[in-house]
Motif scaffolding. Structure first.
Motif, short mmCIF file in Angstrom:
data_model
loop_
_atom_site.label_atom_id
_atom_site.label_comp_id
_atom_site.label_asym_id
_atom_site.label_seq_id
_atom_site.Cartn_x
_atom_site.Cartn_y
_atom_site.Cartn_z
N VAL A 42 -50.99 6.49 -36.28
CA VAL A 42 -51.38 7.25 -35.09
C VAL A 42 -51.72 6.30 -33.95
O VAL A 42 -52.58 5.42 -34.08
N THR A 43 -51.04 6.49 -32.82
CA THR A 43 -51.32 5.73 -31.61
C THR A 43 -51.98 6.65 -30.60
O THR A 43 -51.43 7.71 -30.25
N ALA A 44 -53.17 6.29 -30.14
CA ALA A 44 -53.90 7.10 -29.17
C ALA A 44 -53.55 6.67 -27.76
O ALA A 44 -53.51 5.47 -27.45
N ILE A 45 -53.27 7.66 -26.89
CA ILE A 45 -52.92 7.39 -25.49
C ILE A 45 -53.88 8.16 -24.60
O ILE A 45 -53.99 9.39 -24.72
N HIS A 46 -54.59 7.45 -23.72
CA HIS A 46 -55.52 8.12 -22.81
C HIS A 46 -54.73 8.63 -21.61
O HIS A 46 -54.54 7.91 -20.61
N ALA A 47 -54.26 9.86 -21.69
CA ALA A 47 -53.48 10.45 -20.61
C ALA A 47 -53.32 11.94 -20.83
O ALA A 47 -53.28 12.41 -21.97
N ALA A 48 -53.22 12.66 -19.72
CA ALA A 48 -52.75 14.04 -19.76
C ALA A 48 -51.23 14.02 -19.70
O ALA A 48 -50.61 13.00 -19.40
N VAL A 49 -50.63 15.18 -19.97
CA VAL A 49 -49.18 15.31 -19.94
C VAL A 49 -48.82 16.42 -18.97
O VAL A 49 -49.40 17.51 -19.01
N ALA A 50 -47.86 16.14 -18.08
CA ALA A 50 -47.45 17.15 -17.09
C ALA A 50 -45.99 16.93 -16.73
O ALA A 50 -45.23 16.31 -17.48
N ASP A 51 -45.58 17.45 -15.55
CA ASP A 51 -44.18 17.40 -15.14
C ASP A 51 -43.84 16.17 -14.32
O ASP A 51 -42.68 15.93 -14.01
N LYS A 52 -44.86 15.40 -13.93
CA LYS A 52 -44.61 14.15 -13.23
C LYS A 52 -45.77 13.20 -13.49
O LYS A 52 -46.91 13.63 -13.67
N PRO A 53 -45.51 11.89 -13.52
CA PRO A 53 -46.58 10.92 -13.79
C PRO A 53 -47.47 10.73 -12.58
O PRO A 53 -47.12 11.08 -11.45
N GLY A 54 -48.66 10.18 -12.85
CA GLY A 54 -49.58 9.91 -11.75
C GLY A 54 -51.01 10.08 -12.18
O GLY A 54 -51.43 9.53 -13.21
N GLU A 55 -51.77 10.87 -11.44
CA GLU A 55 -53.18 11.11 -11.74
C GLU A 55 -53.54 12.53 -11.35
O GLU A 55 -53.09 13.05 -10.33
N LEU A 56 -54.32 13.20 -12.18
CA LEU A 56 -54.86 14.53 -11.90
C LEU A 56 -56.35 14.53 -12.19
O LEU A 56 -56.89 13.52 -12.66
N LEU A 57 -57.01 15.63 -11.90
CA LEU A 57 -58.41 15.81 -12.25
C LEU A 57 -58.51 16.58 -13.55
O LEU A 57 -57.78 17.54 -13.77
N LEU A 58 -59.42 16.17 -14.40
CA LEU A 58 -59.72 16.92 -15.62
C LEU A 58 -60.99 17.71 -15.38
O LEU A 58 -62.05 17.13 -15.10
N VAL A 59 -60.88 19.03 -15.46
CA VAL A 59 -62.00 19.94 -15.20
C VAL A 59 -62.56 20.42 -16.54
O VAL A 59 -61.86 21.06 -17.33
N THR A 60 -63.82 20.11 -16.81
CA THR A 60 -64.47 20.49 -18.06
C THR A 60 -65.60 21.47 -17.75
O THR A 60 -66.57 21.11 -17.09
N PRO A 61 -65.49 22.73 -18.21
CA PRO A 61 -66.55 23.71 -17.92
C PRO A 61 -67.85 23.35 -18.65
O PRO A 61 -67.83 22.76 -19.73
N LYS A 62 -68.96 23.73 -18.03
CA LYS A 62 -70.25 23.62 -18.68
C LYS A 62 -70.62 25.00 -19.22
O LYS A 62 -70.70 25.98 -18.47
N LYS A 63 -70.85 25.10 -20.52
CA LYS A 63 -71.14 26.38 -21.15
C LYS A 63 -72.50 26.90 -20.74
O LYS A 63 -73.36 26.16 -20.25
N THR A 64 -72.70 28.21 -20.95
CA THR A 64 -74.01 28.80 -20.66
C THR A 64 -75.10 28.22 -21.56
O THR A 64 -76.28 28.29 -21.23
N SER A 65 -74.69 27.62 -22.69
CA SER A 65 -75.65 26.96 -23.58
C SER A 65 -76.12 25.62 -23.02
O SER A 65 -77.08 25.02 -23.53
N GLY A 66 -75.44 25.15 -21.99
CA GLY A 66 -75.76 23.85 -21.42
C GLY A 66 -74.86 22.74 -21.91
O GLY A 66 -74.86 21.65 -21.33
#
Length: 267
Positions: free
Chosen positions: A89-113
């Motif tokens: 297993v090779t780990a790659i720190h990246a998202a996958v989309a239709d073109k290379p570059g950079e995007l924002l990763l949006v992580t919701p905060k749950k009501t539990s905190g």
């Protein structure tokens, strides 16, 4: 040295893997898809649980695990090390989309905190209002993440065959598939894809039907679990915010391991 939070999350994943606990219901069916020495792409790898299962059902598999979250990527690396599957297993720190570059990763905060890391998705800009239209949240964390296309990654790394793709990326399915059209056309890999109709429409201007059309044009057949029964479908299951679907191409049916997919594809 990984932080205590990273180690805690990795230990939870390691323990669940070792006891085969809390796997998704589709997971046991990987044994009916993978054999020999398949090349697998795990997109949205999180803590690597599907990658681990792939190594168990196909010990000679070569797996590339893509994870956009900086935190989850550290967990993934620790999990790979603790399971001693780093040669596979090779780990790659990246998202996958239709073109290379950079995007924002949006992580919701749950009501539990707590952070809803399983619900994180990529976006071009920070969303206004709630993080996701299908969840209650109390805010969000936004971080930049590198982005690759699967076609570009495979070309750059000399990967000339892909046998299986597992993808769970919270609404970015169509973008990722559009960046993998060469692989899909060339290799017709088996695919296990979680489709998010609400997120596709609300955050990506797409639809679940558009995702299905990618596979329909290539002649794939689609299967989904209904309770504990695998059924063939031509449409998405109504009323669900997300669901996993298997896509199998008829030309690869004869090479499937003996099991439910081989039997269904022969029917």
């Amino acid at each position: 040295m990984p932080s205590l939070r990273v180690l805690g999350h990795a230990f939870r994943a390691w323990r669940r893997n070792r006891t085969w606990a809390k796997h998704e219901p589709e997971t046991p069916y990987l044994a009916d898809l993978l054999s020999g020495a398949p090349v697998c792409l795990h997109v949205g790898a999180s803590d690597g649980r599907h990658s681990y299962v792939m190594t168990q059902v196909a010990p000679k598999a070569r797996i590339y695990a893509f994870e956009p979250s900086a935190f989850a990527f550290e967990v993934l690396k620790v999990s790979i090390a603790w399971h001693r599957i780093g040669k596979q297993v090779t780990a790659i720190h990246a998202a996958v989309a239709d073109k290379p570059g950079e995007l924002l990763l949006v992580t919701p905060k749950k009501t539990s905190g707590r952070m809803g890391r399983a619900y994180a998705y990529v976006a071009e800009t920070r969303p206004n209002g709630q993080a996701r239209p299908d969840l209650d949240d109390t805010g969000m964390d936004v971080q930049p993440t590198p982005v690759v296309t699967l076609d570009g990654f495979c070309a750059e790394h000399g990967i000339d065959r892909v046998d299986f793709i597992r993808m769970d990326i919270e609404g970015a399915e169509l973008k990722a598939l559009e960046g993998a059209l060469k692989i899909l056309d060339r290799d017709l890999p088996h695919v296990l894809l979680e489709i998010h109709p609400i997120m596709l429409q609300a955050r990506f201007g797409a639809s679940g039907e558009a995702v299905l059309q990618v596979f329909e044009k290539l002649g794939y057949r689609m299967f989904a679990l209904n309770g504990d029964r695998l059924e063939e479908r031509t449409t998405l299951v109504d009323g669900l915010p997300w669901k996993d679907y298997f896509f199998i191409h008829p030309t690869r049916a004869a090479r499937l391991p003996d099991g439910v997919f081989k039997a269904r594809m022969a029917a």
